[in-house]
Design a protein around this motif. Structure first.
Motif, PDB file in Angstrom:
ATOM      1  N   UNK A 114       0.803  -1.232   0.000  1.00  0.00           N
ATOM      2  CA  UNK A 114       0.000   0.000   0.000  1.00  0.00           C
ATOM      3  C   UNK A 114       0.832   1.277   0.000  1.00  0.00           C
ATOM      4  N   UNK A 115       2.111   1.167   0.307  1.00  0.00           N
ATOM      5  CA  UNK A 115       2.972   2.363   0.314  1.00  0.00           C
ATOM      6  C   UNK A 115       3.414   2.788  -1.075  1.00  0.00           C
ATOM      7  N   UNK A 116       3.225   1.918  -2.040  1.00  0.00           N
ATOM      8  CA  UNK A 116       3.799   2.169  -3.363  1.00  0.00           C
ATOM      9  C   UNK A 116       3.058   3.271  -4.123  1.00  0.00           C
ATOM     10  N   UNK A 117       3.812   4.173  -4.723  1.00  0.00           N
ATOM     11  CA  UNK A 117       3.259   5.152  -5.656  1.00  0.00           C
ATOM     12  C   UNK A 117       3.852   4.855  -7.032  1.00  0.00           C
ATOM     13  N   UNK A 120       4.338   7.225 -14.131  1.00  0.00           N
ATOM     14  CA  UNK A 120       4.733   7.037 -15.531  1.00  0.00           C
ATOM     15  C   UNK A 120       5.159   8.388 -16.114  1.00  0.00           C
ATOM     16  N   UNK A 172      -1.164   3.453 -13.582  1.00  0.00           N
ATOM     17  CA  UNK A 172      -0.271   4.203 -12.678  1.00  0.00           C
ATOM     18  C   UNK A 172      -1.084   5.123 -11.761  1.00  0.00           C
ATOM     19  N   UNK A 173      -0.448   5.631 -10.720  1.00  0.00           N
ATOM     20  CA  UNK A 173      -1.126   6.607  -9.858  1.00  0.00           C
ATOM     21  C   UNK A 173      -0.964   8.021 -10.396  1.00  0.00           C
ATOM     22  N   UNK A 174       0.121   8.234 -11.115  1.00  0.00           N
ATOM     23  CA  UNK A 174       0.457   9.584 -11.574  1.00  0.00           C
ATOM     24  C   UNK A 174       1.235   9.485 -12.883  1.00  0.00           C
ATOM     25  N   UNK A 193       3.074  14.677  -4.706  1.00  0.00           N
ATOM     26  CA  UNK A 193       2.080  13.581  -4.732  1.00  0.00           C
ATOM     27  C   UNK A 193       2.362  12.601  -3.581  1.00  0.00           C
ATOM     28  N   UNK A 196       1.581  14.092  -0.218  1.00  0.00           N
ATOM     29  CA  UNK A 196       0.134  14.229   0.002  1.00  0.00           C
ATOM     30  C   UNK A 196      -0.524  12.864   0.232  1.00  0.00           C
ATOM     31  N   UNK A 199      -0.208  11.565   3.894  1.00  0.00           N
ATOM     32  CA  UNK A 199      -0.826  12.291   5.027  1.00  0.00           C
ATOM     33  C   UNK A 199      -2.144  11.659   5.445  1.00  0.00           C
TER      34      UNK A 199
END
Lengths: 199, 199
Positions: A114-117, A120, A172-174, A193, A196, A199
């Protein structure tokens, strides 16, 4: 505090590697690219040199090996072994601590973390050709050829192993157009990103 | 100072509209969605009510009209007229001043405008179904059906008219997983992107 795990997929010439390196420096955490291969090589006992030609070059020989039955007969084809070795290494590295990992379906290997961001990086063709000329000393035609060929390989590799679609926003997330934002500001935006999202 | 022009493409249930509205408020600039249709209707002289059933529902009747030859015979099919009216309206609105525009291939209409920042908002299916239940009062099955159907329509419309690929990272400057970041932080991140891109 939670670990910071960032994976970066990228179009060739988009500056994804530079962004990843700077991002890792910004957070003071390790960056993995070829180093990852070295670790995987050490772990799997496969000679490091054997990794190089197969790195992110996917499916042909694997598919071929399926056809000729080497897979079915119980011997795992070499590039599939390499993928599995990298896959396990990525998981272990992320288990150990914060890091930035470039390419190699790292987002897929870490999909339960769950920590992964997952990021791309892409850019318009003009920007990528300019980068090919400036950073890799290529001429424009050669740069374009390599861009097309490399992205095709990355896409096949990713789509084959991850079951997701390379370069689709949803994977991807972003996703950032580094041609519009530039390298340093892309680093800043990813950092924003990540901070944020924590948090 | 340069205008701020932001276009937003989005998956159904990703919160793209709410993000667009909040972003417009944040910058103190107008937000266009259905309003845009109204303006286009007024300009083109086509009755507003006629816009509604065709809004972002693309190609079938247009393709059909090509087949039966109404396009070749010089009469432009209705949904193509609507697209053209919206296309012109989007260009005029962006010419007049800063704005946020939702959907309707606005990024394509404004592709020659260097001030434009093109954003895509997506989210995992679970988040989108939850949003369908919470905001639109749907049950889970119905929400999923509408998500799949609406996104298919948006994709066809976008791909047909823009010549780009809907939901592919490369079609936008910034793509965000609002399921990971949430609505308000997505607004914040887009704002950061826009401000950085203008410096």
């Amino acid at each position: 505090m939670d670990k910071i795990i960032i994976t970066i997929g990228r179009q060739y010439g988009s500056g994804g590697k530079e962004i990843g390196e700077k991002l890792a420096k910004e957070f003071g955490i390790p960056f993995y690219d070829k180093e990852l291969l070295t670790e995987a090589a050490k772990k799997s006992g496969i000679c490091k040199e054997m990794f190089e030609p197969h790195d992110e070059k996917p499916t042909n020989s694997f598919l071929y090996s399926l056809v000729v039955g080497s897979y079915a007969s119980g011997t795992t084809p070499l590039n599939h072994k390499l993928f599995l070795a990298q896959f396990e290494t990525i998981k272990e590295i992320a288990e150990k601590g914060s890091c930035v990992i470039l390419g190699r379906c790292a987002d897929y290997a870490l999909e339960d973390n769950p920590n992964t961001v997952n990021v791309f990086i892409h850019a318009d063709m003009e920007t990528r050709i300019s980068r090919g000329i400036e950073y890799y000393g290529l001429d424009a035609k050669k740069a374009e050829d390599i861009i097309i060929k490399t992205d095709k390989q990355r896409s096949s590799y990713y789509n084959f192993y991850s079951g997701k679609k390379w370069a689709e926003a949803e994977s991807y997330d972003l996703s950032i157009n580094s041609g519009k934002l530039g390298i340093d500001k892309s680093v800043k935006l990813i950092k924003a990103f990540v901070e944020m999202a924590r948090k």
